[in-house]
Scaffold this motif. Structure first.
Motif, mmCIF file in Angstrom:
data_model
loop_
_atom_site.group_PDB
_atom_site.id
_atom_site.type_symbol
_atom_site.label_atom_id
_atom_site.label_comp_id
_atom_site.label_asym_id
_atom_site.label_seq_id
_atom_site.Cartn_x
_atom_site.Cartn_y
_atom_site.Cartn_z
ATOM 1 N N THR A 193 0.803 -1.228 0.000
ATOM 2 C CA THR A 193 0.000 0.000 0.000
ATOM 3 C C THR A 193 0.838 1.282 0.000
ATOM 4 O O THR A 193 0.630 2.157 -0.849
ATOM 5 C CB THR A 193 -0.980 0.014 1.186
ATOM 6 O OG1 THR A 193 -1.841 -1.129 1.109
ATOM 7 C CG2 THR A 193 -1.826 1.284 1.176
ATOM 8 N N GLY A 228 -5.870 3.937 1.165
ATOM 9 C CA GLY A 228 -6.199 2.928 0.166
ATOM 10 C C GLY A 228 -5.871 1.512 0.587
ATOM 11 O O GLY A 228 -5.928 0.589 -0.231
ATOM 12 N N LYS A 260 -9.090 1.840 -6.596
ATOM 13 C CA LYS A 260 -7.900 2.067 -5.776
ATOM 14 C C LYS A 260 -7.065 3.225 -6.317
ATOM 15 O O LYS A 260 -6.610 4.087 -5.560
ATOM 16 C CB LYS A 260 -7.052 0.794 -5.716
ATOM 17 C CG LYS A 260 -5.851 0.901 -4.801
ATOM 18 C CD LYS A 260 -4.963 -0.317 -4.902
ATOM 19 C CE LYS A 260 -4.016 -0.231 -6.063
ATOM 20 N NZ LYS A 260 -2.955 0.800 -5.894
ATOM 21 N N GLN A 282 -6.284 6.647 -4.217
ATOM 22 C CA GLN A 282 -4.917 6.987 -3.830
ATOM 23 C C GLN A 282 -4.381 8.214 -4.559
ATOM 24 O O GLN A 282 -3.391 8.799 -4.130
ATOM 25 C CB GLN A 282 -3.994 5.789 -4.063
ATOM 26 C CG GLN A 282 -4.237 4.637 -3.099
ATOM 27 C CD GLN A 282 -3.189 3.553 -3.215
ATOM 28 O OE1 GLN A 282 -2.828 3.129 -4.305
ATOM 29 N NE2 GLN A 282 -2.706 3.083 -2.081
#
Length: 311
Positions: A124, A171, A234, A238
């Protein structure tokens, strides 16, 4: 002084280092296509070729490799850990299989799911920094005009300073939701396809190089197709900067607003680029991993690739 030779002599050491070789091969072979995928997912319009032309014309070819330092610096350890965790979990989930036999397909799938979930902890922050870098735009004709252009360490420090550790994990939930099932599909597809292409190779370890390339490539394609809408969400989550008003408040809100504005097709935007990259990258990853196990460490459990069958 004796640690490194002893580490490489163990099964864990070989799996770990071979996984690192695979990760490096994957990053180098597929990074330009990954940058193109991220740009497609974040934009509202434009084909892959159109975006590629604009990037090269406005920012220069080097823009396709922007942000590679962050994943390349961490990918050796990350990929090494992923392959080592998978090797342990694939047997832990099905202990009925003998130690000299390959793990069952059930163990492979469940081990992959567990690997993907655990890998999200490492992945991540790396992907957050990478996406922020890939979405920066620099004027190629006036490279010194934009002083705000930052490298991976600068961006990571900025995020940590303004948002703390929690900001580095922006995220995380969607990353785990993407990676857990996709890794189950990923490892299962690889093991299944390689066995179909070269029966008995899972036990003998004597498949051809083209078997590794094709099985690894198809595993990557299958894993991306099954999780791609989650990857689009995602990227959009992000890509949000704390200095600007947040466009999306969470996963469900991002999904709803994205579909509302661009239709359901937005969830598959950039899929062609992702699939092309996945085949190249994962063919390289598994080939480098398997060859490292056989050639670099002379593993008795993984016999050398037969030279007459290498192509």
């Amino acid at each position: 002084m004796d640690f490194w030779p002893e580490f490489l002599a163990s099964s864990w050491g070989r799996e770990f280092v071979a996984g690192g070789f695979g990760g490096v091969a994957g990053i180098i072979s597929g990074y330009p296509l990954d940058t193109l995928r991220i740009r497609q997912q974040h934009s509202n319009t434009g084909s892959a070729f159109g975006i590629l032309r604009r990037i090269v014309a406005a920012e220069g070819p080097s823009a396709l490799y922007r942000g590679m330092g962050a994943p390349l610096a961490s990918v050796t350890f990350q990929n090494a850990m992923a392959f080592q965790i998978y090797a342990v979990l694939s047997r832990a989930f099905d202990s009925s299989v003998g130690t000299k036999d390959p793990p069952s397909y059930k163990g492979v799938a469940l081990g992959g799911v567990g690997t993907g979930a655990l890998q999200s902890l490492m992945l991540t922050p790396v992907e957050l920094v990478k996406i922020r870098l890939q979405l920066q735009v620099r004027n190629y004709a006036k490279p010194h005009q934009e002083d705000g252009h930052k490298g991976p360490l600068s961006i990571a420090k900025s995020i940590f300073k303004t948002q703390g550790l929690r900001g580095m994990y922006q995220g995380f939930t969607i990353t785990m939701l993407r990676d857990a099932p996709s890794h189950g599909v990923y490892f299962w597809t690889y093991e299944y396809v390689r066995e179909q292409l070269h029966p008995g190779c899972r036990k003998s370890g004597q498949e051809r190089l083209r078997t590794m390339l094709v099985a690894g490539g198809l595993a990557g394609v299958a894993s991306w197709v099954c999780c791609y809408p989650l990857d689009v969400i995602k990227t959009r989550l992000q890509a949000q900067l704390p200095s600007s008003p947040l466009k999306y408040s969470g996963i469900v809100d991002c999904f709803r607003k994205s579909v509302q504005v661009d239709g359901y097709s937005v969830l598959w935007r950039g899929l062609g680029t992702a699939v092309a990259r996945a085949f190249v990258v994962n063919g390289a990853i598994f080939s480098a991993y398997e060859i490292a196990l056989r050639c670099l460490f002379n593993n008795n459990d993984h016999e050398s690739i037969q030279t007459e069958n290498i192509i």
